[in-house]
Design a protein around this motif. Structure first.
Motif, short mmCIF file in Angstrom:
data_model
loop_
_atom_site.label_atom_id
_atom_site.label_comp_id
_atom_site.label_asym_id
_atom_site.label_seq_id
_atom_site.Cartn_x
_atom_site.Cartn_y
_atom_site.Cartn_z
N MET A 158 0.84 -1.19 0.00
CA MET A 158 0.00 0.00 0.00
C MET A 158 0.88 1.25 0.00
N LEU A 159 0.47 2.23 -0.74
CA LEU A 159 1.22 3.47 -0.81
C LEU A 159 0.61 4.47 0.18
N ALA A 160 1.34 4.79 1.23
CA ALA A 160 0.84 5.74 2.22
C ALA A 160 1.44 7.10 1.96
N ASN A 161 0.60 8.08 1.68
CA ASN A 161 1.09 9.44 1.44
C ASN A 161 0.89 10.27 2.69
N TYR A 162 1.98 10.62 3.34
CA TYR A 162 1.88 11.47 4.52
C TYR A 162 2.25 12.89 4.14
N ASP A 216 -1.26 1.85 10.19
CA ASP A 216 -2.55 2.45 10.52
C ASP A 216 -3.66 2.01 9.58
N SER A 217 -3.30 1.80 8.32
CA SER A 217 -4.35 1.57 7.33
C SER A 217 -4.59 0.10 7.06
N ASP A 218 -3.84 -0.75 7.71
CA ASP A 218 -4.05 -2.19 7.55
C ASP A 218 -4.02 -2.82 8.93
N PRO A 219 -5.16 -2.77 9.65
CA PRO A 219 -5.20 -3.20 11.04
C PRO A 219 -4.86 -4.68 11.24
N LEU A 220 -4.90 -5.46 10.16
CA LEU A 220 -4.64 -6.88 10.32
C LEU A 220 -3.16 -7.23 10.12
#
Lengths: 108, 292
Positions: free
Chosen positions: A1-5, A44-48
């Motif tokens: 996943m690409l997380a853009n902060y 944060d975006s992949d709770p599993l």
């Protein structure tokens, strides 16, 4: 996943993208950044997902323009867009260099 | 005597129960509570289907608003809090949800909720919430592939629209419709700051602009703003909008024009996406716990 902060404001776009699929949690970026922008933690975006992943610290997310300024020794474009030269310069940033898996990128 | 001040920005709170579901026959009942900056939603799901929801204003007290919304969702169903086996909290106030066993970020919950509300074909989700704006790319299972959140400023958020509704003394429910009633589309106002945009709008009103023209200029600015954010994550069909602004036709239709893409029609209240996602995660987590 690409997380853009990061964020966009009147002066441009300031985003650090972390590819969490590539990140193996080695934490080299945490040590490489002189401004302590990175930290290791839960995705944060992949709770599993159970392994820790690199992310931009909550404290720095809203002031990346200033946090990253000491390393940006090149002219950033006003529109926040990338030119060929900025792309070459981004490759030399300590965090980008530290990541062997090339999971870190900057938008400006 | 001064007239009582009307609150034009105040939107309607709502609650709903699914008449087709008898919760007493359901095997798994889970809850999701999304405490946002402006609104709080509580959702009860029975076997992964939406059973009841409540949608209300957050106010200044996070734990209480979570409690109030949750109780309101349960109201009249005959269900007790203990019947809800697992509750997940999300949103800005997620750490302050007293009945939640776990807190999950709103990015993951919105992605999952949008997947439920709009079906598995959704790839790009734009959430326009009370005080932030999220662009999320998801796969067919609702897993996040790429996201971007802008929570540094209020441009492109519901709060910005509330400011305009108050300035122009037009009910928040009507601003979208009114902004469409212009012959020629005006130039957008400042898109980078709500305060600057308000200043500009005040100036335009003094120049004699009609209210709907000013609204059109603001809706267009907002559409332009979120379009730029969407372009950063990349827009792939199908496209869906969640959050309060999804109910604002003025912004939605202008954004559709900019993208050259129609947004999907929602099956449920667009503000529910986060809470639905949380309740679905609760189901997954409960099933995982039961297997152990």
């Amino acid at each position: 996943m690409l997380a853009n902060y990061g964020y966009k404001d009147g002066s441009g776009d300031y985003f650090i993208a972390i590819d969490t699929d590539k990140c193996n949690g080695c934490a080299k970026c945490v040590d490489a950044c002189p401004q302590s922008v990175f930290e290791m933690g839960d995705d944060d975006s992949d709770p599993l997902r159970e392994e820790p992943v690199a992310r931009v610290s909550g404290e720095q997310r809203k002031k990346l323009k200033y946090a990253c300024a000491p390393c940006k020794r090149y002219l950033t474009t006003l529109s926040g867009g990338k030119t060929e030269e900025t792309m070459k310069e981004i490759e030399k940033l300590p965090c980008v260099v530290s990541c062997e898996l090339r999971a870190i990128n900057h938008s400006w | 005597m001064a007239e009582e001040k009307k609150e034009y920005w105040r939107w309607l709170e709502s609650r709903w129960t699914n008449p087709n579901i008898n919760w007493r026959q359901a095997k798994i009942i889970t809850g999701g509570v999304d405490v946002g900056s402006v609104s709080t939603q509580a959702v009860i799901m029975a076997d992964g289907d939406l059973y009841a929801f409540a949608n209300m204003r957050t106010g200044s007290d996070s734990p209480n608003s979570a409690r109030n919304a949750f109780n309101w969702a349960l109201e009249g169903t005959g269900m007790a809090e203990t019947d809800v086996k697992y509750t997940v909290g999300t949103g800005y106030g997620r750490v302050n949800v007293p009945m939640a066993k776990k807190a999950i970020t709103e990015i993951a919950c919105h992605a999952r909720g949008a997947n439920f509300m709009y079906g598995p074909t959704v790839r790009t989700v734009l959430d326009m919430g009370g005080q932030d704006c999220k662009a999320i790319r998801i796969d067919d299972k609702g897993k996040v592939e790429s996201f971007l959140m802008n929570d540094k400023c209020a441009a492109g958020t519901g709060r910005g629209m509330e400011v305009f509704s108050d300035l122009l003394t037009i009910s928040i429910n009507d601003v979208g419709k009114m902004s469409m009633e212009v012959d020629v589309e005006p130039e957008p106002v400042s898109s980078t700051c709500v305060i600057f945009a308000k200043t500009e709008a005040t100036g335009l009103l003094r120049q004699g602009w009609a209210k709907n023209k000013v609204l059109a200029a603001y809706c267009r600015a907002m559409a332009g703003r979120v379009n730029e954010l969407l372009q950063r994550v990349g827009v792939v069909k199908d496209f869906a909008i969640t959050g309060g602004i999804a109910k604002n036709i003025g912004v939605v239709s202008r954004l559709e024009n900019l993208l050259g893409l129609k947004a999907l029609t929602p099956r449920h209240d667009t503000q529910l996406a986060g809470a639905i996602g949380a309740a679905l995660f609760a189901k997954g987590l409960l099933e995982k716990d039961l297997k152990k």
